[in-house]
Design a protein around this motif. Structure first.
Motif, mmCIF file in Angstrom:
data_model
loop_
_atom_site.group_PDB
_atom_site.id
_atom_site.type_symbol
_atom_site.label_atom_id
_atom_site.label_comp_id
_atom_site.label_asym_id
_atom_site.label_seq_id
_atom_site.Cartn_x
_atom_site.Cartn_y
_atom_site.Cartn_z
ATOM 1 N N ALA A 41 0.837 -1.198 0.000
ATOM 2 C CA ALA A 41 0.000 0.000 0.000
ATOM 3 C C ALA A 41 0.871 1.245 0.000
ATOM 4 N N GLU A 42 0.348 2.305 -0.618
ATOM 5 C CA GLU A 42 1.055 3.576 -0.661
ATOM 6 C C GLU A 42 1.139 4.195 0.725
ATOM 7 N N GLN A 43 2.278 4.840 1.023
ATOM 8 C CA GLN A 43 2.427 5.562 2.277
ATOM 9 C C GLN A 43 2.037 7.022 2.054
ATOM 10 N N THR A 44 0.980 7.452 2.720
ATOM 11 C CA THR A 44 0.547 8.836 2.612
ATOM 12 C C THR A 44 1.177 9.614 3.754
ATOM 13 N N GLY A 45 2.362 10.119 3.506
ATOM 14 C CA GLY A 45 3.121 10.805 4.541
ATOM 15 C C GLY A 45 4.124 9.871 5.183
ATOM 16 N N LEU A 46 5.291 10.411 5.504
ATOM 17 C CA LEU A 46 6.364 9.631 6.122
ATOM 18 C C LEU A 46 6.393 9.936 7.613
ATOM 19 N N GLU A 47 6.257 8.909 8.441
ATOM 20 C CA GLU A 47 6.212 9.101 9.886
ATOM 21 C C GLU A 47 7.605 8.935 10.492
ATOM 22 N N PHE A 48 7.863 9.707 11.556
ATOM 23 C CA PHE A 48 9.154 9.646 12.230
ATOM 24 C C PHE A 48 8.981 10.148 13.655
ATOM 25 N N LEU A 49 10.026 9.968 14.464
ATOM 26 C CA LEU A 49 10.051 10.452 15.840
ATOM 27 C C LEU A 49 11.086 11.558 15.974
ATOM 28 N N VAL A 50 10.905 12.411 16.963
ATOM 29 C CA VAL A 50 11.951 13.323 17.403
ATOM 30 C C VAL A 50 12.055 13.179 18.919
ATOM 31 N N VAL A 51 13.222 12.740 19.377
ATOM 32 C CA VAL A 51 13.485 12.502 20.793
ATOM 33 C C VAL A 51 14.330 13.646 21.335
ATOM 34 N N THR A 52 13.926 14.230 22.460
ATOM 35 C CA THR A 52 14.681 15.303 23.106
ATOM 36 C C THR A 52 14.980 14.921 24.550
ATOM 37 N N LEU A 53 16.254 14.996 24.910
ATOM 38 C CA LEU A 53 16.693 14.783 26.286
ATOM 39 C C LEU A 53 17.096 16.129 26.871
ATOM 40 N N PHE A 66 13.678 6.660 13.501
ATOM 41 C CA PHE A 66 12.858 5.873 12.584
ATOM 42 C C PHE A 66 11.598 5.438 13.306
ATOM 43 N N ALA A 67 10.488 5.319 12.570
ATOM 44 C CA ALA A 67 9.217 4.963 13.210
ATOM 45 C C ALA A 67 8.475 3.846 12.500
ATOM 46 N N GLY A 68 9.054 3.283 11.427
ATOM 47 C CA GLY A 68 8.367 2.224 10.719
ATOM 48 C C GLY A 68 7.014 2.685 10.202
ATOM 49 N N ARG A 69 6.005 1.871 10.401
ATOM 50 C CA ARG A 69 4.646 2.187 9.932
ATOM 51 C C ARG A 69 3.910 3.166 10.829
ATOM 52 N N SER A 70 4.346 3.294 12.099
ATOM 53 C CA SER A 70 3.534 4.056 13.046
ATOM 54 C C SER A 70 4.414 4.830 14.017
ATOM 55 N N ALA A 71 4.411 6.160 13.898
ATOM 56 C CA ALA A 71 5.125 6.980 14.869
ATOM 57 C C ALA A 71 4.467 6.867 16.247
ATOM 58 N N ARG A 72 3.148 6.811 16.282
ATOM 59 C CA ARG A 72 2.466 6.688 17.570
ATOM 60 C C ARG A 72 2.851 5.377 18.260
ATOM 61 N N GLY A 73 2.797 4.275 17.498
ATOM 62 C CA GLY A 73 3.128 2.981 18.097
ATOM 63 C C GLY A 73 4.581 2.914 18.528
ATOM 64 N N SER A 74 5.488 3.337 17.641
ATOM 65 C CA SER A 74 6.910 3.306 17.969
ATOM 66 C C SER A 74 7.232 4.251 19.114
ATOM 67 N N GLY A 75 6.613 5.443 19.081
ATOM 68 C CA GLY A 75 6.881 6.428 20.112
ATOM 69 C C GLY A 75 6.394 6.004 21.480
ATOM 70 N N GLU A 76 5.201 5.417 21.541
ATOM 71 C CA GLU A 76 4.678 4.994 22.837
ATOM 72 C C GLU A 76 5.510 3.869 23.438
ATOM 73 N N LEU A 77 5.942 2.926 22.609
ATOM 74 C CA LEU A 77 6.832 1.868 23.096
ATOM 75 C C LEU A 77 8.131 2.450 23.639
ATOM 76 N N ALA A 78 8.751 3.342 22.838
ATOM 77 C CA ALA A 78 10.035 3.909 23.234
ATOM 78 C C ALA A 78 9.913 4.742 24.498
ATOM 79 N N ALA A 79 8.889 5.585 24.568
ATOM 80 C CA ALA A 79 8.723 6.447 25.740
ATOM 81 C C ALA A 79 8.470 5.621 26.999
#
Length: 384
Positions: A41-53, A66-79
């Protein structure tokens, strides 16, 4: 003469991590067709994270992730994993943090391979900024310029690959890497022949089929590439296919390159080097565990006389960190960028410092080029 006041001020700075922010972002203007990534499937927009310490004394550093298919999913796991783990730690203790995370991740998190990278990058940037040094000088520079090559996405026809390779050569890049369509053996050979014919016999070419072959087809394919004078054959089999990759490396003369998606560098890569599963290894600051992971893998490879070719991290702020790492090691031949380069040229207030196929390291502290916070703000849809 030493300034006692200066050293007294340094001793009173609180370098412990106080706040961790993870932004979930979507760049809606980047449209990637399904075929270009060999996806469904086409990607409508490229998702990514920005981490600040942010430290207790207010110093801060940020990294794309990098966020793969989901910035929300990747971000919540990482946070959820990294906030309790990193809070209160001294950013200078990068090695201890890296070692402790290995145990922490094994016991409960088992995060994706790209989760730790941006946090490690931010730790390094905090230290480089405090030292008022470019990251590569802070690590320990080996060189100030790095030859650069372009890697294709998946294109519709052999002629499209040939035209792109000619354009890349014309722009002064030092090599071109083919990501073939991976659907038909004969079509993939035709793609590689078309590219070689288009750029001539001496321009450097590489091939990266991304795990689309079995062992027998990979041997046949590799022998054809040898006749076409390709520099290397990358991930013709999946990286975890250890037995078949070792046999492929044994029977072919063209160097076999791999390990970019094997988790837990450098430990997982040690056997691949020592028993010649592949001839050159891969690492990058996104999928290998940040700057620390790349340096460990590159140093391990160097001890065996093996190149560690630093792999594209797609997003240009991460590519810039890759560039700093490539300039700090002796066994990486090139800096890699995905093409069309302009598709991924966002996130920095200035373009990557590449001209006529040579990347020149910036001299400012840390990354040397500021992140584009106006774009980041526009792309942010959730802050964790």
């Amino acid at each position: 003469t030493a300034n006692p006041a200066r050293y007294s001020k340094q001793r009173t700075m609180d370098m412990r991590i106080a706040q961790i922010e993870v932004r979930c972002c979507r760049h809606k203007a980047v449209q990637l067709a399904a075929e270009s990534l060999r996806e469904s499937a086409e990607q409508t927009g490229l998702e990514f994270l920005v981490v600040t310490l942010t430290t207790r004394d207010g110093t801060r550093a940020s990294s794309f992730g990098f966020a793969g298919r989901s910035a929300r999913g990747s971000g919540e796991l990482a946070a959820a994993a990294m906030r309790p783990f990193l809070t209160g730690r001294d950013y200078r203790d990068r090695e201890g943090i890296w070692q402790a995370f290995r145990t922490e991740d094994r016991w409960w998190n088992l995060l994706p391979i790209y989760s730790y990278g941006p946090f490690d990058i931010a730790l390094w940037l905090l230290a480089a900024q405090a030292a008022d040094q470019p990251l590569y000088k802070f690590i320990g520079a080996c060189r100030d310029t790095v030859p650069t090559y372009c890697s294709s996405l998946v294109l519709p026809t052999p002629q499209a690959y040939a035209a792109e390779a000619v354009a890349v050569k014309g722009e002064g890049y030092k090599a071109y890497k083919v990501h073939p369509r991976g659907q038909d053996f004969g079509e993939d050979l035709a793609i590689h022949r078309s590219v070689r014919d288009a750029v001539g016999p001496d321009f450097t070419l590489m091939s990266d089929p991304v795990g689309c072959f079995n062992l027998e087809d990979a041997i046949r394919f590799g022998r054809e590439l040898e006749h076409m004078n390709y520099l290397w054959l990358e991930e013709p089999l999946f990286d975890e296919n250890i037995h078949s990759l070792r046999e492929l490396s044994r029977v072919l003369d063209i160097p076999i390159v791999g390990t970019e998606v094997i988790a837990k560098h450098p430990y997982s890569v040690a056997e691949c080097i020592s028993t010649r599963v592949v001839d050159r290894v891969r690492a990058d600051v996104s999928w290998t565990g940040g700057v620390t992971g790349v340096l460990k893998t590159a140093t391990l490879a160097e001890a065996f006389g093996v190149n560690c070719e630093i792999h594209t991290s797609i997003l240009h702020p991460l590519e810039l960190v890759n560039l700093h790492c490539a300039a700090a090691v002796s066994n990486c031949s090139y800096f890699e960028l995905l093409t069309p380069v302009q598709t991924f040229a966002f996130g920095l207030v200035e373009p990557l410092p590449v001209a006529d196929g040579i990347a020149t390291l910036p001299n400012g502290p840390g990354l040397g080029i500021d992140l584009d916070w106006d774009l980041i703000d526009d792309c942010t849809f959730k802050i964790l």
